[in-house]
Design a protein around this motif. Structure first.
Motif, PDB file in Angstrom:
ATOM      1  N   ASP A   1       0.831  -1.236   0.014  1.00 42.55           N
ATOM      2  CA  ASP A   1      -0.011  -0.041  -0.033  1.00 42.55           C
ATOM      3  C   ASP A   1       0.837   1.069   0.028  1.00 42.55           C
ATOM      4  OD1 ASP A   1       0.785  -0.407   2.651  1.00 42.55           O
ATOM      5  OD2 ASP A   1      -0.981   0.090   3.456  1.00 42.55           O
ATOM      6  N   SER A   2       1.763   1.276   1.089  1.00 44.29           N
ATOM      7  CA  SER A   2       2.588   2.527   1.080  1.00 44.29           C
ATOM      8  C   SER A   2       4.037   2.089   1.842  1.00 44.29           C
ATOM      9  CB  SER A   2       1.997   3.549   1.907  1.00 44.29           C
ATOM     10  OG  SER A   2       2.852   4.347   2.583  1.00 44.29           O
ATOM     11  N   THR A   3       4.998   2.359   1.271  1.00 45.82           N
ATOM     12  CA  THR A   3       6.471   1.938   2.109  1.00 45.82           C
ATOM     13  C   THR A   3       6.606   2.645   3.418  1.00 45.82           C
ATOM     14  OG1 THR A   3       7.564   3.695   0.549  1.00 45.82           O
ATOM     15  CG2 THR A   3       7.782   1.525  -0.086  1.00 45.82           C
ATOM     16  N   ASN A   4       5.781   4.033   3.273  1.00 48.12           N
ATOM     17  CA  ASN A   4       5.739   4.364   4.780  1.00 48.12           C
ATOM     18  C   ASN A   4       5.285   3.689   5.747  1.00 48.12           C
ATOM     19  OD1 ASN A   4       7.052   6.893   3.807  1.00 48.12           O
ATOM     20  ND2 ASN A   4       6.006   8.170   4.931  1.00 48.12           N
TER      21      ASN A   4
ATOM     22  N   ARG B   1       5.823  -0.752  -6.962  1.00 42.99           N
ATOM     23  CA  ARG B   1       4.399  -0.227  -6.878  1.00 42.99           C
ATOM     24  C   ARG B   1       3.862   0.040  -5.464  1.00 42.99           C
ATOM     25  NH1 ARG B   1       4.364  -4.213 -10.262  1.00 42.99           N
ATOM     26  NH2 ARG B   1       3.340  -5.617  -8.706  1.00 42.99           N
ATOM     27  N   GLN B   2       3.220   1.046  -5.581  1.00 48.75           N
ATOM     28  CA  GLN B   2       2.337   1.508  -4.085  1.00 48.75           C
ATOM     29  C   GLN B   2       0.965   1.404  -4.676  1.00 48.75           C
ATOM     30  OE1 GLN B   2       4.760   3.987  -1.122  1.00 48.75           O
ATOM     31  NE2 GLN B   2       4.599   4.930  -2.839  1.00 48.75           N
ATOM     32  N   THR B   3      -0.082   0.873  -3.920  1.00 47.87           N
ATOM     33  CA  THR B   3      -1.457   0.922  -4.282  1.00 47.87           C
ATOM     34  C   THR B   3      -2.342   2.101  -3.457  1.00 47.87           C
ATOM     35  OG1 THR B   3      -1.805  -0.735  -2.505  1.00 47.87           O
ATOM     36  CG2 THR B   3      -1.624  -1.566  -4.729  1.00 47.87           C
ATOM     37  N   LYS B   4      -1.713   2.445  -2.404  1.00 47.52           N
ATOM     38  CA  LYS B   4      -2.042   3.863  -1.778  1.00 47.52           C
ATOM     39  C   LYS B   4      -0.685   4.595  -1.368  1.00 47.52           C
ATOM     40  CE  LYS B   4      -6.322   2.656   0.283  1.00 47.52           C
ATOM     41  NZ  LYS B   4      -7.186   1.695   1.103  1.00 47.52           N
ATOM     42  N   GLY B   5      -0.302   5.073  -2.209  1.00 46.80           N
ATOM     43  CA  GLY B   5       1.013   6.018  -1.843  1.00 46.80           C
ATOM     44  C   GLY B   5       0.554   7.269  -1.386  1.00 46.80           C
TER      45      GLY B   5
ATOM     46  N   LYS C   1       8.757  22.266 -12.324  1.00 48.32           N
ATOM     47  CA  LYS C   1       7.885  21.221 -11.951  1.00 48.32           C
ATOM     48  C   LYS C   1       8.626  20.460 -11.028  1.00 48.32           C
ATOM     49  CE  LYS C   1       5.902  20.870 -16.772  1.00 48.32           C
ATOM     50  NZ  LYS C   1       5.867  20.121 -17.675  1.00 48.32           N
ATOM     51  N   LYS C   2       7.661  19.464 -10.219  1.00 48.95           N
ATOM     52  CA  LYS C   2       8.023  18.754  -9.285  1.00 48.95           C
ATOM     53  C   LYS C   2       8.576  17.414  -9.744  1.00 48.95           C
ATOM     54  CE  LYS C   2       5.901  16.813  -5.051  1.00 48.95           C
ATOM     55  NZ  LYS C   2       4.953  17.183  -4.044  1.00 48.95           N
ATOM     56  N   LEU C   3       9.801  17.066  -9.060  1.00 50.86           N
ATOM     57  CA  LEU C   3      10.577  15.698  -9.443  1.00 50.86           C
ATOM     58  C   LEU C   3      10.545  14.609  -8.670  1.00 50.86           C
ATOM     59  CD1 LEU C   3      12.504  14.476 -11.613  1.00 50.86           C
ATOM     60  CD2 LEU C   3      14.350  15.651 -10.428  1.00 50.86           C
ATOM     61  N   THR C   4      10.292  15.285  -7.185  1.00 47.07           N
ATOM     62  CA  THR C   4      10.435  14.354  -5.973  1.00 47.07           C
ATOM     63  C   THR C   4       9.511  14.875  -4.933  1.00 47.07           C
ATOM     64  OG1 THR C   4      12.711  13.571  -6.486  1.00 47.07           O
ATOM     65  CG2 THR C   4      12.018  13.541  -4.307  1.00 47.07           C
ATOM     66  N   GLY C   5       8.727  14.076  -4.274  1.00 50.99           N
ATOM     67  CA  GLY C   5       8.204  14.483  -2.971  1.00 50.99           C
ATOM     68  C   GLY C   5       8.686  13.665  -1.926  1.00 50.99           C
ATOM     69  N   ILE C   6       8.475  14.363  -0.656  1.00 50.23           N
ATOM     70  CA  ILE C   6       8.978  13.765   0.633  1.00 50.23           C
ATOM     71  C   ILE C   6       8.012  13.878   1.442  1.00 50.23           C
ATOM     72  CG2 ILE C   6      10.821  13.911   2.224  1.00 50.23           C
ATOM     73  CD1 ILE C   6      12.652  14.962   0.206  1.00 50.23           C
ATOM     74  N   LEU C   7       7.789  12.817   2.164  1.00 48.29           N
ATOM     75  CA  LEU C   7       6.813  12.733   3.364  1.00 48.29           C
ATOM     76  C   LEU C   7       7.411  12.014   4.540  1.00 48.29           C
ATOM     77  CD1 LEU C   7       3.792  13.026   4.554  1.00 48.29           C
ATOM     78  CD2 LEU C   7       3.471  10.793   3.771  1.00 48.29           C
TER      79      LEU C   7
ATOM     80  N   ALA D   1      11.309   8.310   6.586  1.00 44.20           N
ATOM     81  CA  ALA D   1      11.281   9.371   5.592  1.00 44.20           C
ATOM     82  C   ALA D   1      11.032   8.866   4.460  1.00 44.20           C
ATOM     83  CB  ALA D   1      12.940   9.941   5.497  1.00 44.20           C
ATOM     84  N   GLY D   2       9.931   9.108   3.758  1.00 44.79           N
ATOM     85  CA  GLY D   2       9.319   8.608   2.684  1.00 44.79           C
ATOM     86  C   GLY D   2       9.721   9.367   1.518  1.00 44.79           C
ATOM     87  N   ILE D   3      10.552   8.861   0.432  1.00 47.91           N
ATOM     88  CA  ILE D   3      10.923   9.645  -0.659  1.00 47.91           C
ATOM     89  C   ILE D   3      10.417   9.175  -1.820  1.00 47.91           C
ATOM     90  CG2 ILE D   3      12.822  10.443  -1.805  1.00 47.91           C
ATOM     91  CD1 ILE D   3      14.515   9.721   1.052  1.00 47.91           C
ATOM     92  N   GLY D   4       9.642   9.780  -2.814  1.00 47.01           N
ATOM     93  CA  GLY D   4       9.214   9.532  -3.996  1.00 47.01           C
ATOM     94  C   GLY D   4       9.831  10.277  -5.177  1.00 47.01           C
ATOM     95  N   ILE D   5      10.689   9.398  -6.062  1.00 51.51           N
ATOM     96  CA  ILE D   5      11.269  10.176  -7.056  1.00 51.51           C
ATOM     97  C   ILE D   5      10.691   9.638  -8.410  1.00 51.51           C
ATOM     98  CG2 ILE D   5      13.633  10.573  -8.043  1.00 51.51           C
ATOM     99  CD1 ILE D   5      15.119   9.890  -5.488  1.00 51.51           C
TER     100      ILE D   5
HETATM  101  C1  BTN Z   1       4.407  14.871  -1.134  1.00 58.77           C
HETATM  102  O1  BTN Z   1       5.275  15.582  -2.187  1.00 58.77           O
HETATM  103  O2  BTN Z   1       3.455  15.067  -1.098  1.00 58.77           O
HETATM  104  C2  BTN Z   1       5.026  13.652  -0.623  1.00 58.77           C
HETATM  105  C3  BTN Z   1       5.185  12.581  -1.551  1.00 58.77           C
HETATM  106  C4  BTN Z   1       6.119  11.291  -0.746  1.00 58.77           C
HETATM  107  C5  BTN Z   1       5.845   9.968  -1.626  1.00 58.77           C
HETATM  108  C6  BTN Z   1       6.519   8.973  -1.270  1.00 58.77           C
HETATM  109  S1  BTN Z   1       6.983   7.322  -2.111  1.00 58.77           S
HETATM  110  C7  BTN Z   1       7.615   6.513  -0.830  1.00 58.77           C
HETATM  111  C8  BTN Z   1       6.703   6.984   0.469  1.00 58.77           C
HETATM  112  N1  BTN Z   1       5.580   6.133   0.537  1.00 58.77           N
HETATM  113  C9  BTN Z   1       4.492   6.863   0.634  1.00 58.77           C
HETATM  114  O3  BTN Z   1       3.161   6.323   0.533  1.00 58.77           O
HETATM  115  N2  BTN Z   1       4.863   8.266   0.307  1.00 58.77           N
HETATM  116  C10 BTN Z   1       6.160   8.486   0.264  1.00 58.77           C
END
Ligand code: BTN
Length: 258
Positions: free
Chosen positions: A26-29, A47-51, A117-123, A138-142
């Motif tokens: 669902d989510s690596t976090n 793949r994440q089904t609920k990123g 534009k956005k290349l990466t998000g971090i949660l 620290a969740g990182i999506g590139i």
């Molecule tokens: C954002 O820009 O809103 C943050 C996005 C974070 C995405 C990453 S992908 C790996 C990790 N698992 C998640 O469910 N979210 C973070």
């Protein structure tokens, strides 16, 4: 792809030395938060089904990106977990610039952006026990090899492939991030946030710009002036300086996304 592929030639002591790799989750976090993993363990999924994104948003996670969560359990600052958010932002920005020879910047708090534009998000999420933080995830999506984006994302999102014309291996991108993250985490443990903050500011795309601060339905215009010791954005609104915290708001440029 196997967990060991991420460790080939890896020059770190703890970040990425343990990898949990899954095809789908669902989510690596979520996986990282539930685990008993030790300091520096990284969870990676195809793949994440609920990123999850910031502020409860969805994070679209198909096969074309690097979706990973780093577990940090040692030397966590008790009062100021949000400093880890800034450390991740700098580390990912530096890693992508070094590996891909590009010029990404940070859009506070920690979107990595290039060419508007956005290349990466971090949660970054904290796990607490009896009122104190025991783990930070620290969740990182590139976006690595997406060649286009659907709907309204088209105007806002980009990938390494789109920006460079090159298809990068996720293992190489991950290793570069692990190395930079360990470098900045170590610097933070030994020297605190002060010089990291200045470096963050120098990479921050919104400093000095006119921005809109969005909180629910409310939108306020101001000028981004700097980053506070707590990792907040110092904004000038009607001539007065005020600090805003990342947990509550999103920020966008008046003349575009950044
Ligand atoms: C954002 O820009 O809103 C943050 C996005 C974070 C995405 C990453 S992908 C790996 C990790 N698992 C998640 O469910 N979210 C973070």
């Amino acid at each position: 792809m196997k967990a060991n592929d991420f460790k080939q030639g890896l020059k770190t002591k703890y970040i990425g030395q343990n990898i949990v790799y899954v095809e789908e989750v669902d989510s690596t976090n979520n996986l990282a938060k539930k685990s008993e993993a030790k300091h520096g363990t990284v969870f990676i999924a195809d793949r994440q089904t609920k990123g999850k994104g910031r502020l409860g948003r969805e994070w679209v996670s198909e096969n074309d990106g690097l979706w990973m969560s780093v577990c940090l359990t040692e030397n966590i600052p008790s009062s100021n977990v949000s400093s880890i958010t800034l450390i991740c932002g700098i580390a990912v920005c530096r890693a992508l610039n070094r590996l891909c020879n590009i010029n990404t910047m940070i859009k506070w708090p920690n979107d990595i952006v290039i060419n508007g534009k956005k290349l990466t998000g971090i949660l970054v999420e904290a796990v607490t026990e009896a009122g104190s933080v025991t783990k930070v995830v620290a969740g990182i999506g590139i976006n690595v090899s997406a060649d286009n984006f659907p709907g309204e994302l088209k105007a806002k999102a980009t990938s390494l492939l789109i920006e460079t014309g090159n298809t990068y291996k996720r293992e190489d991108v991950a290793r570069a991030v692990f190395e930079e993250l360990e470098h900045y985490y170590n610097r933070f443990i030994h020297g605190g946030m002060e010089d990291i903050l200045r470096e963050y500011e120098s990479l921050c795309a919104n400093i000095g710009k006119q921005i809109a601060i969005i909180k629910g339905e409310e939108e306020i215009n101001g000028f981004a002036r700097g980053i506070s010791e707590n990792g907040g954005l110092v904004v000038e609104i009607n001539g007065e300086l005020t600090e805003i915290c990342s947990g509550e708001v999103s920020v966008r440029g008046i003349y575009g996304y950044v």
